[in-house]
Design a protein around this motif. Structure first.
Motif, PDB file in Angstrom:
ATOM      1  N   THR A  38       0.818  -1.209   0.000  1.00 26.33           N
ATOM      2  CA  THR A  38       0.000   0.000   0.000  1.00 26.33           C
ATOM      3  C   THR A  38       0.851   1.258   0.000  1.00 26.33           C
ATOM      4  O   THR A  38       0.561   2.229  -0.721  1.00 26.33           O
ATOM      5  N   VAL A  39       1.918   1.253   0.780  1.00 26.19           N
ATOM      6  CA  VAL A  39       2.746   2.448   0.951  1.00 26.19           C
ATOM      7  C   VAL A  39       3.770   2.611  -0.168  1.00 26.19           C
ATOM      8  O   VAL A  39       4.075   3.741  -0.581  1.00 26.19           O
ATOM      9  N   SER A  40       4.321   1.513  -0.676  1.00 25.60           N
ATOM     10  CA  SER A  40       5.444   1.585  -1.625  1.00 25.60           C
ATOM     11  C   SER A  40       5.147   2.400  -2.887  1.00 25.60           C
ATOM     12  O   SER A  40       6.001   3.195  -3.315  1.00 25.60           O
ATOM     13  N   PRO A  41       3.971   2.270  -3.530  1.00 21.99           N
ATOM     14  CA  PRO A  41       3.739   3.103  -4.721  1.00 21.99           C
ATOM     15  C   PRO A  41       3.695   4.594  -4.399  1.00 21.99           C
ATOM     16  O   PRO A  41       4.108   5.424  -5.217  1.00 21.99           O
ATOM     17  N   LEU A  42       3.215   4.946  -3.203  1.00 20.75           N
ATOM     18  CA  LEU A  42       3.182   6.358  -2.804  1.00 20.75           C
ATOM     19  C   LEU A  42       4.596   6.897  -2.608  1.00 20.75           C
ATOM     20  O   LEU A  42       4.892   8.056  -2.943  1.00 20.75           O
TER      21      LEU A  42
END
Length: 307
Positions: free
Chosen positions: A280-284
Motif C-alpha cells: 500500500t505504501v510503496s507506490p506512494l
C-alpha cells in the motif's frame, strides 16, 4: 454484523482500495512510457515489476481479507484457498527480491567510479530485465512444488487437519514440508533483507560523502545535475526502510501464526494488516520522485473525493 467486525472490514477496505489504486496508477504510468517509445531506466523497470507484484498481493490478500471482514467467505474452499495462497506467496517473494534488486542497483549506481563496483556498474543495467524475469520464474517454480503437494494431499485422502486463516482454510502441512518451505522460500527472503540493510547503510555513506563534496562545488549547473539522482536515492532509501519495518513485523506475526494450529482472531487480523502495508505504501513512496505519476494520483484522489 458486530461493530468491531464492521470497523475491521472498513480498515481493510480503505487499505485495499488505496493500495490497489496507487499501484494501478503507477503501473499505468510505466506502461504509458513504454508504449510511447520512451526507454525505461533500469530503476523504472524494476519498480514496474515491483508494482505488478504488489498489485497481486493486494488482490490475493487484501481483497479476501476485506470480504471476510464484511462476513463474506467466497474463498473458504480448500482448493480456492490453496490457489490464493500460492499467488500471494509468489507475489510476496517477487516483491522482496525486486525491492532488494532496486536497493542494491541504486547503491552500485551512486558508488564512485573508482570503487570496486566499477565493472558491475557498467554491466548491471543491461541485465536488469533478465534478472527480473528470472525472479518471477524462480519463485513461480519454487512455490509450484508446494502447490502440487497441497493438491495431491487434498485429492488423495480425506482432509481432517486444516489451518484456518480467517478468510479461508488450507491443508496443514507435515513438519518436513514446512522445513523445506522455510529453506526454499523464507531463507532467501531473509538474505534479501540482509542485502537491503547493507545497501541502505552504503547509500547513507555515499550520500553523506556526496553532500560533503558538494560543499566545495560552487557551480549551480553542476549541483542541479545531481539533484534528480539524489532525490531518487532518498526515495529508494525510504522505500527500503519502509519494507524492512513492515517485513519484520509481518514475519514476526507469521512466525506466531505458524506456531499455533488455531491462531487467535486478533493475531490473524494484525498479521494480514501488516502483510499488505508495504504494497500500500510503496507506490506512494515511488511517486514522491515521479511527478507525472504523482499528478495522476492527485487527479484520481480528487475524482473520488468529489463523488
Amino acid at each position: 454484523m458486530k461493530p468491531l467486525g464492521l470497523l475491521i472490514g472498513m480498515v481493510f477496505l480503505i487499505q485495499t482500495v488505496t493500495g490497489f489504486l496507487a499501484n494501478i496508477v503507477l503501473l499505468f504510468h510505466y506502461l504509458s512510457l513504454y508504449f510511447t517509445a520512451y526507454k525505461l531506466r533500469p530503476t523504472d523497470l524494476i519498480a514496474e515489476h515491483l508494482t505488478i507484484a504488489n498489485t497481486l498481493i493486494m488482490l490475493s490478500r487484501g481483497t479476501p481479507q476485506t470480504m471476510q471482514g464484511f462476513g463474506l467467505k467466497y474463498f473458504c474452499q480448500v482448493s480456492r484457498c490453496t490457489l490464493l495462497l500460492y499467488v500471494y506467496r509468489v507475489a510476496r517473494s517477487v516483491s522482496v527480491s525486486t525491492t532488494c534488486m532496486l536497493s542494491v542497483f541504486q547503491t552500485i549506481k551512486i558508488s564512485p567510479m573508482n570503487s570496486s563496483w566499477k565493472e558491475l556498474k557498467a554491466k548491471l543495467p543491461k541485465n536488469i530485465g533478465l534478472l527480473t524475469c528470472f525472479s518471477w520464474i524462480l519463485h513461480i517454480l519454487i512455490n509450484c512444488i508446494f502447490l502440487f503437494y497441497d493438491i495431491i494431499k487434498y485429492t488423495s485422502k480425506n482432509i481432517t487437519e486444516l489451518k484456518d486463516f480467517g478468510y479461508c482454510s488450507c491443508i496443514l502441512r507435515d513438519e518436513i514440508i514446512e522445513i523445506l518451505y522455510t529453506a526454499f522460500v523464507l531463507l532467501p527472503e531473509g538474505l534479501c533483507s540482509g542485502l537491503m540493510i547493507w545497501s541502505s547503510g552504503s547509500m547513507i555513506f555515499f550520500l553523506h560523502r556526496h553532500k560533503h563534496c558538494m560543499q566545495y562545488i560552487h557551480k549551480t549547473k553542476d549541483f542541479h545535475k545531481t539533484c534528480p539522482e539524489t532525490r531518487a536515492t532518498h526515495s529508494i532509501f525510504i522505500l527500503v526502510c519502509t519494507f524492512i519495518s513492515f517485513y519484520t513485523l509481518s514475519s514476526f506475526f507469521y512466525a506466531c501464526i505458524a506456531n499455533f494450529r488455531n491462531p487467535s482472531w486478533w493475531l490473524m487480523k494484525t498479521s494480514a494488516f501488516f502483510a499488505t502495508c508495504f504494497p500500500t505504501v510503496s507506490p506512494l513512496v515511488l511517486m514522491s520522485c515521479n511527478s507525472t505519476a504523482a499528478r495522476l494520483w492527485i487527479k484520481l484522489s480528487g475524482f473520488f473525493r468529489s463523488m
